[in-house]
Motif scaffolding. Sequence first.
Motif, short mmCIF file in Angstrom:
data_model
loop_
_atom_site.label_atom_id
_atom_site.label_comp_id
_atom_site.label_asym_id
_atom_site.label_seq_id
_atom_site.Cartn_x
_atom_site.Cartn_y
_atom_site.Cartn_z
N TYR A 191 0.98 -1.20 0.02
CA TYR A 191 0.15 -0.18 -0.06
C TYR A 191 0.92 1.04 -0.14
CZ TYR A 191 -3.36 3.77 1.47
OH TYR A 191 -3.89 4.44 1.78
N LEU A 192 0.87 1.88 -0.55
CA LEU A 192 1.07 3.19 -1.22
C LEU A 192 0.05 4.35 -0.88
CD1 LEU A 192 3.97 5.39 -0.98
CD2 LEU A 192 3.71 4.48 -3.82
N LEU A 193 0.25 5.38 -0.19
CA LEU A 193 0.11 6.32 -0.73
C LEU A 193 0.53 8.00 0.24
CD1 LEU A 193 -3.36 8.45 0.44
CD2 LEU A 193 -2.21 8.51 2.39
N ARG A 252 -1.89 3.57 -3.97
CA ARG A 252 -1.84 2.68 -4.91
C ARG A 252 -1.24 0.57 -4.00
NH1 ARG A 252 0.37 3.48 -10.18
NH2 ARG A 252 0.91 4.95 -10.46
N ASP A 253 -1.91 -0.07 -4.91
CA ASP A 253 -2.05 -1.18 -4.11
C ASP A 253 -1.68 -2.28 -4.76
OD1 ASP A 253 -4.08 -1.25 -5.07
OD2 ASP A 253 -5.82 -1.54 -3.19
N VAL A 294 4.49 3.25 -11.30
CA VAL A 294 5.46 2.54 -9.86
C VAL A 294 5.78 1.62 -9.67
CG1 VAL A 294 5.79 3.03 -7.02
CG2 VAL A 294 4.28 5.23 -8.23
N ASP A 295 6.61 0.91 -9.28
CA ASP A 295 7.03 -0.35 -8.64
C ASP A 295 7.42 -0.47 -7.40
OD1 ASP A 295 7.67 -1.14 -11.31
OD2 ASP A 295 9.93 -0.89 -11.78
N PHE A 296 6.25 -1.42 -7.38
CA PHE A 296 6.31 -2.39 -5.56
C PHE A 296 7.93 -3.23 -5.55
CE2 PHE A 296 1.79 -1.45 -3.97
CZ PHE A 296 1.80 -0.04 -4.26
#
Length: 84
Positions: A1-3, A16-17, A44-46
């Motif tokens: 999870y990215l805010l 993003r999740d 975006v890459d996790f």
Amino acid sequence: YLLIKSLAGSTSWIVRDTGRSVDNPTLPYLYPSATSVEASGRDVDFLSSGFKIRTSGSVQNGSANYHMYVAFAENPFNAPTNAR
């Protein structure tokens, strides 16, 4: 999870999740503070060690802007170097 949010101007929050996107780059993403609900782009890459923003756009990675973010890992204590 990215805010993430740019502190310049009146840009929206971006979420993003891994629930929406199981592969890299993570697409689509959510706008929780805007009238449009979901959008795509701004790659975006996790990664196992965090995340990597793959764009130079001002909303997520502009060099002249400050940004704030919070990120949570799916499994922070079992992260092989080549997995997300």
